[in-house]
Motif scaffolding. Structure first.
Motif, PDB file in Angstrom:
ATOM      1  N   LEU A   1       0.866  -1.179   0.000  1.00  0.00           N
ATOM      2  CA  LEU A   1       0.000   0.000   0.000  1.00  0.00           C
ATOM      3  C   LEU A   1       0.907   1.234   0.000  1.00  0.00           C
ATOM      4  CD1 LEU A   1      -2.931   1.108   0.307  1.00  0.00           C
ATOM      5  CD2 LEU A   1      -2.548   1.068   2.779  1.00  0.00           C
ATOM      6  N   ASN A   2       0.921   1.949  -1.126  1.00  0.00           N
ATOM      7  CA  ASN A   2       1.799   3.113  -1.234  1.00  0.00           C
ATOM      8  C   ASN A   2       1.235   4.310  -0.482  1.00  0.00           C
ATOM      9  OD1 ASN A   2       4.074   2.372  -2.925  1.00  0.00           O
ATOM     10  ND2 ASN A   2       2.564   2.049  -4.541  1.00  0.00           N
ATOM     11  N   ALA A   3       2.136   5.132   0.056  1.00  0.00           N
ATOM     12  CA  ALA A   3       1.721   6.430   0.593  1.00  0.00           C
ATOM     13  C   ALA A   3       1.315   7.303  -0.586  1.00  0.00           C
ATOM     14  CB  ALA A   3       2.897   7.074   1.330  1.00  0.00           C
ATOM     15  N   THR A   4       0.500   8.312  -0.336  1.00  0.00           N
ATOM     16  CA  THR A   4       0.229   9.264  -1.421  1.00  0.00           C
ATOM     17  C   THR A   4       1.431  10.215  -1.498  1.00  0.00           C
ATOM     18  OG1 THR A   4      -0.828  10.851   0.054  1.00  0.00           O
ATOM     19  CG2 THR A   4      -2.262   9.198  -0.989  1.00  0.00           C
ATOM     20  N   PRO A   5       1.677  10.788  -2.661  1.00  0.00           N
ATOM     21  CA  PRO A   5       2.779  11.746  -2.778  1.00  0.00           C
ATOM     22  C   PRO A   5       2.610  12.915  -1.808  1.00  0.00           C
ATOM     23  CG  PRO A   5       1.965  11.126  -4.945  1.00  0.00           C
ATOM     24  CD  PRO A   5       1.040  10.511  -3.954  1.00  0.00           C
ATOM     25  N   GLU A   6       1.370  13.365  -1.613  1.00  0.00           N
ATOM     26  CA  GLU A   6       1.123  14.496  -0.695  1.00  0.00           C
ATOM     27  C   GLU A   6       1.530  14.133   0.728  1.00  0.00           C
ATOM     28  OE1 GLU A   6      -1.266  13.168  -2.733  1.00  0.00           O
ATOM     29  OE2 GLU A   6      -0.908  14.661  -4.280  1.00  0.00           O
ATOM     30  N   PHE A   7       1.140  12.922   1.140  1.00  0.00           N
ATOM     31  CA  PHE A   7       1.463  12.505   2.513  1.00  0.00           C
ATOM     32  C   PHE A   7       2.971  12.347   2.704  1.00  0.00           C
ATOM     33  CE2 PHE A   7       2.120   9.477   5.951  1.00  0.00           C
ATOM     34  CZ  PHE A   7       1.395  10.104   6.955  1.00  0.00           C
ATOM     35  N   LEU A   8       3.626  11.747   1.712  1.00  0.00           N
ATOM     36  CA  LEU A   8       5.089  11.581   1.809  1.00  0.00           C
ATOM     37  C   LEU A   8       5.754  12.955   1.896  1.00  0.00           C
ATOM     38  CD1 LEU A   8       7.631   9.819   1.804  1.00  0.00           C
ATOM     39  CD2 LEU A   8       7.510   9.756  -0.696  1.00  0.00           C
ATOM     40  N   GLY A   9       5.240  13.903   1.115  1.00  0.00           N
ATOM     41  CA  GLY A   9       5.783  15.265   1.161  1.00  0.00           C
ATOM     42  C   GLY A   9       5.639  15.863   2.552  1.00  0.00           C
ATOM     43  N   GLN A  10       4.499  15.589   3.189  1.00  0.00           N
ATOM     44  CA  GLN A  10       4.288  16.130   4.540  1.00  0.00           C
ATOM     45  C   GLN A  10       5.192  15.462   5.571  1.00  0.00           C
ATOM     46  OE1 GLN A  10      -0.070  15.781   4.485  1.00  0.00           O
ATOM     47  NE2 GLN A  10      -0.138  17.928   5.003  1.00  0.00           N
ATOM     48  N   GLU A  11       5.422  14.157   5.398  1.00  0.00           N
ATOM     49  CA  GLU A  11       6.373  13.480   6.297  1.00  0.00           C
ATOM     50  C   GLU A  11       7.745  14.151   6.189  1.00  0.00           C
ATOM     51  OE1 GLU A  11       6.075   8.947   6.751  1.00  0.00           O
ATOM     52  OE2 GLU A  11       5.444   9.243   4.681  1.00  0.00           O
ATOM     53  N   LEU A  12       8.169  14.402   4.956  1.00  0.00           N
ATOM     54  CA  LEU A  12       9.502  14.981   4.741  1.00  0.00           C
ATOM     55  C   LEU A  12       9.570  16.412   5.277  1.00  0.00           C
ATOM     56  CD1 LEU A  12      10.152  13.427   1.225  1.00  0.00           C
ATOM     57  CD2 LEU A  12      11.348  12.864   3.357  1.00  0.00           C
ATOM     58  N   ASP A  13       8.516  17.188   5.050  1.00  0.00           N
ATOM     59  CA  ASP A  13       8.485  18.551   5.610  1.00  0.00           C
ATOM     60  C   ASP A  13       8.602  18.507   7.133  1.00  0.00           C
ATOM     61  OD1 ASP A  13       8.183  19.889   3.184  1.00  0.00           O
ATOM     62  OD2 ASP A  13       5.996  19.823   3.257  1.00  0.00           O
ATOM     63  N   SER A  14       7.860  17.583   7.748  1.00  0.00           N
ATOM     64  CA  SER A  14       7.866  17.496   9.217  1.00  0.00           C
ATOM     65  C   SER A  14       9.269  17.211   9.734  1.00  0.00           C
ATOM     66  CB  SER A  14       6.930  16.383   9.693  1.00  0.00           C
ATOM     67  OG  SER A  14       5.617  16.687   9.336  1.00  0.00           O
ATOM     68  N   VAL A  15       9.965  16.300   9.073  1.00  0.00           N
ATOM     69  CA  VAL A  15      11.314  15.945   9.530  1.00  0.00           C
ATOM     70  C   VAL A  15      12.287  17.098   9.288  1.00  0.00           C
ATOM     71  CG1 VAL A  15      13.303  14.413   9.141  1.00  0.00           C
ATOM     72  CG2 VAL A  15      10.985  13.453   9.240  1.00  0.00           C
TER      73      VAL A  15
END
Ligand code: ADP
Ligand code: MP5
Length: 270
Positions: free
Chosen positions: A52-66
């Motif tokens: 089950l892939n993450a959505t690109p938007e969600f992955l972007g938010q994970e990276l922003d958070s870090v």
């Protein structure tokens, strides 16, 4: 100050590869580990049953958070199976000027499952390879990336050179279980160096690629140069294989914690 590392990869429910292997490895190598999960996999030592892939938007938010809070001293990238996800990673790494990027071009799991779509391989090459300090293909991955057939040690040198020249980064071609014992070839700055490991007779090699790339990233995070980081990472993975953990019905995980026996673990060991 404690050094930090980020893994951008897929989750392995059985804990031996992917994000789980990366975090265990980073911790055992003394760095603070963070994660941005690209996909959930339902897998164990015998195979992968669902992704089950993450959505690109969600992955972007994970990276922003870090990146906006605890800036990583090194980044390891593992399984990323879709083009849009690769593009988000490239965009964010450039935006935040991430450093010490280790790219493990994960294509097929040890158990045989395909972990990247065919059309995403070109995006991986175009978007992520040029950002890498080092790429860590195994032999089938190096063959796929170069179109060459790798049969001998000399072929590993030629393939690594070809990839390094094309993407202007260092390349560690892993001999691993397929060829040339446990001897890996590092091609960088127009020359090459062999890193020779003692072959350990352990069939449990689930997650070896993830573990090695995370150990390299951890050592880069601690400020070691690339050669020393590879040397130390080989030493760590040899120890984890030599601990002879034996779990699961298929090719099982390694003992990532072999080096951190302490007062919390000693009593339960016997
Ligand atoms: N049986 C083994 N004994 C010692 N080192 C090994 C063994 N198998 C793999 N390695 C080492 O583990 C690292 C990961 O390599 P490899 O298993 O080829 O990665 P991948 O999981 O991507 O196929 C390399 O440094 C390789 O040399
Ligand atoms: C989520 C995930 N990422 C990577 C691998 C590759 O593992 P290996 O190092 O055994 O090839 C895997 N099996 N699962």
């Amino acid at each position: 100050m404690r050094r930090t590392a980020l893994t951008i990869a897929g989750s392995d429910s059985s804990g031996g590869a992917g994000i789980q292997a990366d975090i265990k490895t980073m911790m055992a190598n003394g760095v603070y580990a963070m994660s941005a999960i690209t996909a959930l996999t339902a897998q164990n030592t015998t195979g992968v049953t669902a992704i089950l892939n993450a959505t690109p938007e969600f992955l972007g938010q994970e990276l922003d958070s870090v990146f906006t809070d605890i800036f990583p001293d090194a980044v390891k990238i593992g399984m990323v199976s879709e083009r849009e996800l690769i593009c988000v990673i490239a965009e964010k790494l450039k935006q935040y000027q991430a450093k010490n990027i280790v790219v493990d071009p994960v294509m097929v799991a040890t158990s045989g499952a395909r972990l990247i779509s065919e059309d995403a391989i070109d995006t991986l090459k175009q978007e992520l390879f040029p950002l890498a300090a080092v790429l860590t293909p195994n032999i089938p991955e190096a063959e796929e990336l170069t179109g060459m057939h790798i049969e001998h040690a000399d072929d590993m040198i030629a393939a690594a050179k070809k990839i390094a020249e094309q993407y202007h980064c260092a390349v560690l071609c892993k001999g691993g279980h397929q060829l040339n014992d446990a001897n890996d070839l590092l091609y960088f700055d127009d020359h090459y160096q062999w890193f020779c490991g003692k072959r350990i007779n352990n069939p449990n090699t689930h997650g070896t690629g993830c573990t090695l790339s995370s150990a390299i990233a951890s050592n880069l995070a601690k400020g070691y140069n690339l050669e020393t980081s590879v040397e130390r990472a080989k030493d760590y993975i040899s120890g984890a294989l030599a601990a002879m953990l034996d779990l699961g019905a298929g090719s099982g995980p390694m003992d990532h914690g072999f080096a951190i026996i302490n007062k919390y673990t000693q009593e339960e060991e016997d």
